[in-house]
Design a protein around this motif. Structure first.
Motif, short mmCIF file in Angstrom:
data_model
loop_
_atom_site.label_atom_id
_atom_site.label_comp_id
_atom_site.label_asym_id
_atom_site.label_seq_id
_atom_site.Cartn_x
_atom_site.Cartn_y
_atom_site.Cartn_z
N GLU A 120 -36.78 23.23 58.19
CA GLU A 120 -37.38 21.93 58.49
C GLU A 120 -37.46 21.12 57.20
O GLU A 120 -37.95 21.60 56.18
N ARG A 121 -36.96 19.91 57.25
CA ARG A 121 -36.89 19.03 56.07
C ARG A 121 -36.13 19.70 54.93
O ARG A 121 -36.48 19.55 53.76
N ASN A 177 -44.89 25.42 60.78
CA ASN A 177 -44.69 25.22 62.22
C ASN A 177 -44.15 26.54 62.76
O ASN A 177 -42.94 26.73 62.89
N LYS A 196 -51.43 26.09 59.84
CA LYS A 196 -51.42 24.67 60.24
C LYS A 196 -51.95 24.64 61.66
O LYS A 196 -51.29 25.13 62.58
N GLU A 249 -50.12 17.97 64.69
CA GLU A 249 -48.79 17.70 65.23
C GLU A 249 -48.43 18.67 66.37
O GLU A 249 -47.44 19.39 66.31
N ARG A 281 -54.47 24.32 56.14
CA ARG A 281 -53.97 22.98 55.83
C ARG A 281 -54.87 21.89 56.41
O ARG A 281 -55.43 22.03 57.51
N PHE A 300 -53.86 18.78 57.08
CA PHE A 300 -53.02 17.73 57.64
C PHE A 300 -53.36 17.56 59.12
O PHE A 300 -52.55 17.78 60.01
N LYS A 357 -52.76 17.62 51.14
CA LYS A 357 -51.64 16.83 50.63
C LYS A 357 -52.14 15.83 49.60
O LYS A 357 -53.25 15.31 49.72
N ASP A 376 -48.63 10.89 54.01
CA ASP A 376 -47.76 12.04 54.24
C ASP A 376 -46.57 11.99 53.29
O ASP A 376 -45.48 11.60 53.69
N GLU A 436 -38.18 14.87 51.50
CA GLU A 436 -38.18 14.33 52.87
C GLU A 436 -38.11 12.80 52.90
O GLU A 436 -37.22 12.23 53.51
O1 GCW Z 1 -44.36 15.14 56.98
C1 GCW Z 1 -44.49 15.95 58.08
C2 GCW Z 1 -43.10 16.47 58.32
C3 GCW Z 1 -43.10 17.67 59.21
C4 GCW Z 1 -44.03 18.72 58.61
C5 GCW Z 1 -45.42 18.11 58.49
C6 GCW Z 1 -46.42 19.05 57.81
C7 GCW Z 1 -43.88 21.11 58.73
O2 GCW Z 1 -42.33 15.43 58.84
O3 GCW Z 1 -41.78 18.13 59.28
O4 GCW Z 1 -44.07 19.89 59.39
O5 GCW Z 1 -45.37 16.97 57.69
O6 GCW Z 1 -46.68 18.86 56.63
O7 GCW Z 1 -46.93 19.94 58.46
#
Ligand code: GCW
Length: 552
Positions: free
Chosen positions: A40-41, A83, A163, A167, A200, A202, A241, A246, A274
């Motif tokens: 991912e990314r 994820n 996490k 999301e 996390r 986020f 973060k 983000d 990213e």
């Molecule tokens: O910026 C977003 C990304 C997701 C990422 C998420 C995160 C792993 O687009 O791809 O998922 O952050 O930090 O959890």
């Protein structure tokens, strides 16, 4: 290497685990690698660790990797994506744990402790329970049993990374529990083994209605976590973060960092590019990190002041993969190097660490060293000039996040709006607006709230301004947009001619792979220039003051 062997070996003369004497105890690399082999990314090929649903790797290559990471100061690694999928959740279950332990054993040889990303719903997903409620006694027992199994195989595991409530991933909030309830149930299970939970922060509403102007995504982490200060177990580390949005090109520091008095915190960066060029465009992340460390987090402290005090861990999302040069763009190797070095010694400057990397990679011939270092040091500013304006961010194509799309995220559910109309752009985040600035200490709140004192590069992060607003340069906001985009393309052209001039000094494969990426960067910068300039020209009807070509 098995743990028992390792302990004996550590005492032997052959032990060569580098000792980094750092104020930052944990210097952590998170990989967002999926067990199917995708990343991912990820912009450097497939996963180094996984393939087709299994743990699968080239042992020699992983040894090289672990040796390299430890040589730059990294001492914790998580290989699987936060994820977590149904299959990767099984990394703590009987069927995969042996393979996970073998992989952890390779990192152990180099003094790096393993972390596993787990799914908060595991008691239900793996254990067949009807719930994953942290207050349920079966759930509590399940986590304890899972910890027993994992620590039998990996006695020095650093802990679990989670996490949750983020999301579309379930977490404690889905059951009416707090983030602390969620983190603590796992932390309590890991405690007797010496493990930690990296939780996390986020957490935000990712199904917002763009019509809703009250909810403001940057407020989310602080709102969710700050009131819980003091209620986390002492082996929980909140992973925050660096910015409240983000990993954008330009953001203020998160007001959550340093705000809590009784909770361990980790600062999270992204090495993988990213939103910063995806390892096609040149972008030296170290320059941004230095700015972040220098920027304030409170009335009396910069981010740098927190390092080794309230913040004893630094994390970054890795940029590596199976590509022969590890990072896609050869010069992006410097970003991984810089992360290790700056995490070990946050006092180092971007110039110092990038200089080290350029010398180690290309030698110290000034004819190469100076121009390469100069390009790298300028790369962040140039990228910002064509992609992000005065703190706006988010004008990217949706999902993959590369290339311009001024309204790509404007009517989406992700809470990422600039709300441009024909007169003005930006969001008022002062107390007269969404109230985000009130999360900062009073002087910092005042600094950001006042248009006169707000750092210009963040003006549109904190304020809604008319295009006619005059910047310190005397230019209007609109003219600044136009100029930045035209000039950025010229800078990329200069990068190309600088790189071309180095050809005689470089191995041909290195020269040509970077040259190829710079050409792609140039076409990207032109696309950004034309799309963004046209977007604002169409909105405002105002032409470029210098009469350059803007498409209708
Ligand atoms: O910026 C977003 C990304 C997701 C990422 C998420 C995160 C792993 O687009 O791809 O998922 O952050 O930090 O959890």
């Amino acid at each position: 290497m098995a743990y028992s062997e390792y302990k004996m070996w550590l005492q032997s003369e052959n032990a060569a685990v580098p000792k980094v004497d750092s104020i930052i105890e944990e210097r952590i690399l998170n990989h967002w690698d999926n067990i199917d082999g995708s990343v991912e990314r990820g912009y450097s090929g497939k996963s180094l660790f996984f393939k087709d649903g299994n743990i699968c790797y080239d042992k020699n290559r992983i040894r090289d990797y672990a040796r390299y990471l430890s040589s730059i100061g990294i001492n914790r690694v998580c290989c699987n994506n936060v994820n977590v999928t149904e299959r990767s959740a099984r990394m703590i279950a009987d069927d995969l744990i042996d393979d996970v332990a073998a992989l952890a054993g390779i990192f152990r040889e180099f003094g790096i402790r393993f972390i596993i990303a787990v799914d908060f719903t595991s008691p239900r997903l793996l254990g067949g329970l009807t719930t994953y409620d942290p207050y349920d006694e079966h759930v509590i027992k399940w986590w304890k049993a899972a910890a027993e199994t994992v620590y039998k195989h990996i006695p020095d595991l650093a802990g679990f990374l989670v996490k949750a409530d983020s999301e579309f991933r379930d977490g404690p909030a889905a059951l009416g529990r707090t983030q602390a309830d969620g983190a603590n149930v796992i932390a309590n299970a890991l405690k007797k083994h010496g493990g930690k939970v990296y939780w996390r922060c986020f957490v935000y509403n990712c199904v917002q209605d763009w019509r809703d102007t009250k909810t403001d995504r940057p407020k989310a982490a602080y709102d969710h976590f700050y009131p819980l200060d003091g209620s986390f177990a002492d082996n929980v580390i909140l992973q925050i973060k660096h910015g409240p949005s983000d990993f954008q090109v330009r953001e203020p520091n998160s007001p959550l960092l340093g705000a809590m008095e009784h909770t361990s915190q980790a600062l999270e960066f992204q090495v993988t590019q990213e939103y910063t060029g995806q390892q096609v465009d040149l972008y030296a992340t170290a320059v941004q990190w230095q700015e972040i460390l220098d920027a304030p987090v409170s009335d009396s402290q910069s981010m740098r002041d927190l390092m080794g005090n309230k913040v004893k861990a630094i994390v970054a999302v890795a940029n590596t993969g199976l590509d022969a040069n590890w990072t896609g763009h050869t010069l992006a190797q410097a970003n991984l190097y810089a992360f290790g070095r700056m995490a070990s010694d946050p006092a180092l400057t971007a110039r110092e660490v990038l200089g080290e990397w350029v010398k180690l990679t290309f030698g110290s011939n000034p004819a190469v060293y100076e121009p390469v270092l100069d390009m790298m040091l300028r790369s962040r500013e140039v990228y910002e000039m064509y992609t992000s304006h005065l703190g706006l961010g988010w004008m990217v194509n949706i999902n993959h996040h590369y290339g311009p799309s001024p309204e790509g995220y404007e009517f989406m559910k992700w809470g990422t709006y600039h709300r441009a109309n024909h007169e003005a752009i930006g969001v008022d985040r002062t107390e007269a607006g969404t109230g985000y600035t009130a999360q900062y200490h009073p002087h910092l709140n005042a600094l950001y709230s006042n248009i006169e004192t707000c750092p210009e590069e963040l003006l549109l992060y904190f304020h809604r301004l008319p295009y006619s607003f005059k910047l310190k340069s005397g230019k209007t906001v609109l003219q600044h947009f136009y100029d930045s985009h035209f000039e950025a393309v010229e800078h990329v052209e200069e990068f190309i001619s600088t790189w071309d001039s180095l050809r005689p000094h470089l191995p041909e494969c290195v020269f040509s792979s970077v040259a190829d990426r710079l050409l792609r960067q140039l076409s990207n910068a032109k696309e950004w220039r034309d799309v963004v300039n046209t977007y604002f020209y169409r909105l405002t009807g105002i032409s470029d003051g210098q009469g350059r070509k803007i498409y209708d």
